[in-house]
Enzyme design. Structure first.
Site, PDB file in Angstrom:
ATOM      1  N   THR A  43      36.982  36.413  31.481  1.00  0.00           N
ATOM      2  CA  THR A  43      37.438  37.787  31.750  1.00  0.00           C
ATOM      3  C   THR A  43      38.350  37.822  32.992  1.00  0.00           C
ATOM      4  O   THR A  43      37.998  38.426  34.007  1.00  0.00           O
ATOM      5  CB  THR A  43      36.214  38.708  31.982  1.00  0.00           C
ATOM      6  OG1 THR A  43      35.377  38.078  32.981  1.00  0.00           O
ATOM      7  CG2 THR A  43      35.411  38.944  30.731  1.00  0.00           C
TER       8      THR A  43
ATOM      9  N   GLY B 293      47.584  30.108  60.899  1.00  0.00           N
ATOM     10  CA  GLY B 293      46.668  30.848  60.020  1.00  0.00           C
ATOM     11  C   GLY B 293      47.405  31.892  59.193  1.00  0.00           C
ATOM     12  O   GLY B 293      48.476  31.608  58.633  1.00  0.00           O
TER      13      GLY B 293
ATOM     14  N   ASP C 253      34.470  40.458  37.727  1.00  0.00           N
ATOM     15  CA  ASP C 253      33.046  40.426  37.408  1.00  0.00           C
ATOM     16  C   ASP C 253      32.452  39.086  37.822  1.00  0.00           C
ATOM     17  O   ASP C 253      33.135  38.277  38.460  1.00  0.00           O
ATOM     18  CB  ASP C 253      32.835  40.699  35.904  1.00  0.00           C
ATOM     19  CG  ASP C 253      33.555  39.673  35.038  1.00  0.00           C
ATOM     20  OD1 ASP C 253      33.986  38.630  35.558  1.00  0.00           O
ATOM     21  OD2 ASP C 253      33.681  39.921  33.819  1.00  0.00           O
TER      22      ASP C 253
ATOM     23  N   HIS D 281      46.453  30.641  50.723  1.00  0.00           N
ATOM     24  CA  HIS D 281      47.290  29.488  51.079  1.00  0.00           C
ATOM     25  C   HIS D 281      48.040  29.726  52.385  1.00  0.00           C
ATOM     26  O   HIS D 281      48.385  28.780  53.084  1.00  0.00           O
ATOM     27  CB  HIS D 281      48.233  29.155  49.923  1.00  0.00           C
ATOM     28  CG  HIS D 281      47.513  28.488  48.790  1.00  0.00           C
ATOM     29  ND1 HIS D 281      47.917  27.303  48.234  1.00  0.00           N
ATOM     30  CD2 HIS D 281      46.374  28.837  48.130  1.00  0.00           C
ATOM     31  CE1 HIS D 281      47.073  26.961  47.267  1.00  0.00           C
ATOM     32  NE2 HIS D 281      46.137  27.878  47.182  1.00  0.00           N
TER      33      HIS D 281
END
Ligand code: HEM
Length: 359
Positions: A217, A86, A222, A73
């Site tokens: 999870t 930025g 993962d 953000h």
């Protein structure tokens, strides 16, 4: 002549060795840690403090997730036409303005939690550097994550980011792709960044069920987010009719409309699918895209590489799988050039996902 050639080769080899030694020169800090640049030494104690006191001893929990969201953000607040700096820390320096943007809803919690650390370390790190450092350390708390790059040297922000630059889940995919294009990210790189949603939860999309994760999870980095987003949506985990939400496949799991669109659209579906069963493909693409995102709007020639202060994440726990109770028939493949990888389901009763507890 032969002797001359031989001595030039010897000389060349010697100078290559010198150049190589200069490149690999390491500094041992007073604390005993080794790094490529002396200026990075000051960061090791800060990293330890963050792990102990911001991330509850190194948990891949709520503050970790929120610190990663904050890196995005802050960084995406740049537009070649509208302005913004930025990854410049403006979300902290101009929090009074930026935290109130609708797309930043909920970000105030982590801005507040990081504020004492930003103030404590302001002689070493600007807010922009701090936010990206905290994000990289945060990701290292999650088993399976890549070790992210961290460059130091962002100047203090001069102004708040303009409103409207942070994508929202109800935005059309055209709008999201266009927004990322403005900061030089391809559709494939958007999908790579979205690996972040594998360690993520939503508090405000459906405010009746805060802490509801995007995958089963949320404490492990993962590929389950890429698998589960490809499953047919069957339910709303809380209430129906929330902006930016579509049906999810599991009780206790929430799905953003933007994630759904990215998984089903021909411009992004094949990249999405390519991460579903490939941890290494996902982590290397995420690492590269994060390195790019962390320096949006910054001059990297003026920055020092302090990546070696970031802890090495723990190895992955588990294998890509379908949640218990699902079969390959529940997958809605959307890539027309290759089949969805064949996965088996966990044994046992249908998966129901627990919320991420607030800490
Ligand atoms: C299409 C772009 C994206 C959209 C529309 C989007 C939207 C959202 C929304 C709506 C939430 C839930 C907020 C809440 O209700 O608490 C969220 C959470 C999150 N997002 Fe994204 N996101 C996008 C891309 C990214 C990127 C690029 C990153 C990081 C690189 C990121 C990291 C996260 C994380 C870590 C969370 C979880 C925060 C927590 O658990 O408290 N997102 N995102």
């Amino acid at each position: 002549m032969a002797f001359k050639t031989l001595s030039s080769i010897v000389l060349l080899a010697a100078s290559l060795r010198v150049a190589n030694a200069a490149l690999t020169k390491r500094v041992t800090c007073a604390t005993g840690q080794v790094t490529a640049h002396a200026q990075c030494c000051a960061l090791f104690p800060i990293v330890d403090d963050l792990i102990t006191n911001l991330f509850d001893g190194g948990e891949c929990g709520e503050e970790t997730h929120e610190s990663l969201r904050l890196t995005f953000h802050d960084a995406i607040g740049f537009s070649p036409t509208l302005g913004g700096g930025g990854a410049d820390g403006s979300i902290f320096t101009f929090a009074d303005t930026e935290v109130n943007f609708p797309a930043n809803a909920g970000i105030d919690d982590i801005v507040d939690a990081q504020t004492p650390f930003i103030q404590k370390y302001n002689a070493t790190l600007t807010p922009g550097d701090f936010i990206q450092l905290a994000g990289a350390v945060a990701v290292s708390n999650c088993p399976g994550a890549p070790r992210l790059q961290f460059l130091m040297g962002r100047p203090v922000a001069k102004a708040a980011s303009p409103i409207g630059l942070v994508p929202e889940p109800q935005d059309s995919l055209d709008k999201i792709i266009q927004r990322f294009k403005e900061v030089n990210f391809s559709p494939a790189e958007i999908v790579a960044l979205l690996a972040s949603h594998t360690i993520a939860a939503a508090d405000l999309v459906d405010p009746t069920i805060p802490g509801t994760p995007f995958s089963s999870t949320p404490s492990i980095f993962d590929t389950q987010f890429f698998i589960e987003t490809q499953l047919k949506g069957t339910l709303f985990p809380g209430t129906a009719g929330n902006e930016g939400e579509v049906m999810s496949p599991l009780k206790g799991e929430i799905r953003l409309n933007s994630d759904f669109e990215l998984s089903r659209d021909p411009r992004t579906a094949c990249t999405f699918q390519s991460f579903a069963a490939s941890q290494s493909r996902m982590t290397s693409a995420f690492k590269a895209a994060m390195a790019k995102m962390a320096v949006i709007g910054q001059n990297t020639n003026k920055m020092i590489d302090c990546s070696d202060v970031i802890p090495v994440p723990k190895p992955l726990v588990g294998k890509p799988h379908l949640p218990a109770g699902k079969t390959m028939r529940d997958v809605q493949p959307a890539c027309n050039i290759s089949p969805f990888p064949v996965l088996t389901a966990d044994p046992g009763p249908a998966t129901s996902v627990a919320p991420v507890p607030p800490s």
